[in-house]
Design an enzyme around this catalytic site. Structure first.
Site, PDB file in Angstrom:
ATOM      1  N   LYS A 100       0.823  -1.210   0.000  1.00  0.00           N
ATOM      2  CA  LYS A 100       0.000   0.000   0.000  1.00  0.00           C
ATOM      3  C   LYS A 100       0.859   1.263   0.000  1.00  0.00           C
ATOM      4  O   LYS A 100       0.408   2.328  -0.436  1.00  0.00           O
ATOM      5  CB  LYS A 100      -0.911   0.024   1.229  1.00  0.00           C
ATOM      6  N   SER A 136      -8.735   1.502   8.522  1.00  0.00           N
ATOM      7  CA  SER A 136      -8.120   1.124   9.793  1.00  0.00           C
ATOM      8  C   SER A 136      -7.008   0.127   9.513  1.00  0.00           C
ATOM      9  O   SER A 136      -6.467  -0.489  10.413  1.00  0.00           O
ATOM     10  CB  SER A 136      -9.156   0.527  10.745  1.00  0.00           C
ATOM     11  N   TYR A 175       3.220   6.962  12.544  1.00  0.00           N
ATOM     12  CA  TYR A 175       3.746   7.505  11.284  1.00  0.00           C
ATOM     13  C   TYR A 175       3.328   8.970  11.101  1.00  0.00           C
ATOM     14  O   TYR A 175       3.501   9.528  10.025  1.00  0.00           O
ATOM     15  CB  TYR A 175       3.277   6.672  10.092  1.00  0.00           C
ATOM     16  N   GLY A 228      -9.040  -7.130  -3.371  1.00  0.00           N
ATOM     17  CA  GLY A 228     -10.045  -6.600  -2.442  1.00  0.00           C
ATOM     18  C   GLY A 228     -10.626  -5.367  -3.122  1.00  0.00           C
ATOM     19  O   GLY A 228     -11.498  -5.484  -3.980  1.00  0.00           O
ATOM     20  N   GLY A 229     -10.084  -4.195  -2.816  1.00  0.00           N
ATOM     21  CA  GLY A 229     -10.478  -2.973  -3.522  1.00  0.00           C
ATOM     22  C   GLY A 229     -10.049  -3.003  -4.987  1.00  0.00           C
ATOM     23  O   GLY A 229     -10.623  -2.319  -5.825  1.00  0.00           O
ATOM     24  N   GLY A 230      -9.025  -3.792  -5.288  1.00  0.00           N
ATOM     25  CA  GLY A 230      -8.633  -4.008  -6.670  1.00  0.00           C
ATOM     26  C   GLY A 230      -7.435  -3.203  -7.155  1.00  0.00           C
ATOM     27  O   GLY A 230      -7.012  -3.352  -8.298  1.00  0.00           O
ATOM     28  N   GLU A 273      -9.375 -14.312  -4.294  1.00  0.00           N
ATOM     29  CA  GLU A 273     -10.302 -13.643  -3.383  1.00  0.00           C
ATOM     30  C   GLU A 273     -10.895 -14.643  -2.389  1.00  0.00           C
ATOM     31  O   GLU A 273     -11.158 -15.795  -2.740  1.00  0.00           O
ATOM     32  CB  GLU A 273     -11.441 -13.027  -4.221  1.00  0.00           C
ATOM     33  N   ASP A 330     -17.197 -10.469  -3.929  1.00  0.00           N
ATOM     34  CA  ASP A 330     -17.769  -9.473  -4.838  1.00  0.00           C
ATOM     35  C   ASP A 330     -16.958  -9.308  -6.120  1.00  0.00           C
ATOM     36  O   ASP A 330     -17.525  -9.136  -7.200  1.00  0.00           O
ATOM     37  CB  ASP A 330     -17.918  -8.114  -4.128  1.00  0.00           C
TER      38      ASP A 330
END
Lengths: 318, 318
Positions: free
Chosen positions: B51, B76, B113, B177-179, B202, B208
């Site tokens: 990320k 989170s 951070y 997940g979010g892609g 997934e 989804d």
């Protein structure tokens, strides 16, 4: 005393079998300790510990002569797995004597690498008798986990690779139990970096190396218990002689410091190290060494931890 | 649709900040699966997950314009920590909105951070209101965890490094997940290795992306729960468009398969991966893909696991 030439011979001999393990650094650890620390990751070594280097060298050094006889050792830990794989790769039979009380998972690990595991009573006498009987029946050669020159030479090859990769260092830390890794590391360092200091790290609970080193008389019996199981064996005769000559100091750490260091490395570096490895990290985190701005090598000796309970806990939460 | 040129621009922009993570292989995994598998270790990335690549690119892409306004997100998880560090390194204020119910350790991680963490009720409406209010007060720009072209371009840089290091591959697997990661990886692969297949993995419990991919209509609400928390968010609009065009398939795995894969990687590779990473390993271990003799890249997305319970257990045993 071993000639350092034997370390480079060992390295040449075992290179086709071992992993050249990576050297990792961590911004968090450097920031926290105020030093630049190079972690030699023997937890990524085959069978999960540096022990494979020594075992591989001991077997390779006399593979031909061992062909029909095999090797034997007593160990319920990393040396058992290491010797089993080393022998398997050289097509040599291997016997491992373990106390009946050893965790079943350890027996299975040695068997998975091809060892014939023979159980004995959990006493010194039963162990000696069992080894002697098997040796008589098979002609197998006994390979100690630390008190053997070929083992020591093999263990020293981790430091050779570390120094080859990162260059000059001010200090090298290793755990000390039987003393093979510390002795091998000190020999390699004395040859390659004559000015580097080498310090052994030992659990306070099993402080025989500390007292042997400081008194000049080798203690042969270890009382006490530690979470760093791999460091329970007493210092061997050969390692002791080398350590007295080439090691600068031995420092002690508590059980809580060992667990704290292990937790910190898992969390920040995302690598799995066993408690014995954490013993060599703890003196940097607890700041007992009072050093800063130095280039420090740490040999992370292994990564064999029983994870079953943790994953059982996670599975229960599904 | 994002031009693949934007991925190389992103890579140039974020290189001074990110770790070039190692690519590891494992004899055990190769032996077990009958393939040659290259693990791109984003668990070793700064903040513990891929990320950071996207967050860093999103911030770097408009750092000057953001100087006095800052960035804001709701998360989170790994995106919160990633955005916090990315903003800190660019000297930009950062707000993270989290539900009051989020584990205290996650709040602390973002704060460590440099983020200002603002708690909200654990409802969709409270979250939206809190973000809107903070945006109005500060002028901060909202950075989605996946539905943002700069984020997608940044996530694609992991695959660029993987392909640069190992060369040709037959297949690349990533979790979805979010892609953002899957879309970025597919874009990078389409540019660099036109013949490679890209498959998203997934959890069955939050399927989804699987249904969106197969039906052609994006599902916007996710029900269900998974141990792979990072994969809970629904597929974003931008990632969906890219995934429909460039991804070959999406496969599902069960919760038990996720835990088994995570356990196997910890035990054999001695590295800590989080459940979301294990989602991309599971299809290889459960042999549902029915492939052998292939060169396969797997993006191990992160290594953030709450280890406190495990170490509490070990501490109790002292």
């Amino acid at each position: 005393m071993i000639d350092t030439q034997r370390l480079s011979t060992a390295h040449r001999l075992i290179k086709p079998f071992i992993h050249r393990t990576p050297v990792l650094t961590s911004t968090s650890v450097n920031h926290l300790t105020g030093n630049t620390i190079f972690f030699k990751c023997e937890n990524f070594q085959r069978t999960g510990s540096f022990k494979f280097r020594g075992a591989c060298n001991a077997v390779a050094a006399c593979a031909e002569q061992l062909q029909n006889r095999g090797v034997i050792t007593h160990s319920s830990g990393n040396h058992a797995q290491a010797l089993a794989l080393a022998a398997k790769l050289h097509d040599i039979p291997v016997f491992v004597v373990m106390p009946q009380t050893a965790a079943r998972v350890k027996q299975k690990a040695a068997e998975s690498y091809g060892a014939t595991v023979v159980l004995c009573q959990p006493t010194y006498i039963s162990r000696q008798e069992t080894v002697a009987r098997l040796q008589q029946e098979s002609g197998a050669v006994f390979i100690s986990s630390a008190d053997n020159e070929d083992i020591i030479a093999g263990q020293g090859t981790a430091a050779i690779e570390l120094i080859d990769e990162v260059g000059s260092l001010d200090l090298i830390l290793t755990p000390v139990g039987g003393g093979g890794l510390l002795a091998g590391t000190a020999l390699a360092a004395s040859d390659l970096l004559p000015h580097v200091k080498v310090i052994g790290c030992e659990p306070e609970q099993v402080d025989d190396a500390y007292h042997s080193f400081n008194s000049g008389t080798r203690i042969t019996e270890v009382r006490g218990n530690t979470i760093a199981e791999g460091l329970m064996p007493p210092l061997g005769v050969h390692p002791f002689a080398i350590i007295r000559k080439f090691v600068d100091d031995i420092v002690l750490v508590t059980e809580r410091e060992i667990l704290h260091a292990m937790h910190y490395i898992w969390e920040r570096m995302k690598i799995i190290i066993e408690p014995s490895s954490a013993v060599a990290v703890a003196p940097l985190l607890n700041r007992r060494l009072k050093i800063s701005g130095k280039r420090i090598g740490v040999i992370l000796s292994g990564g064999n931890v029983d994870l079953d309970r943790f994953f059982a806990m996670l599975t229960c939460s599904l």
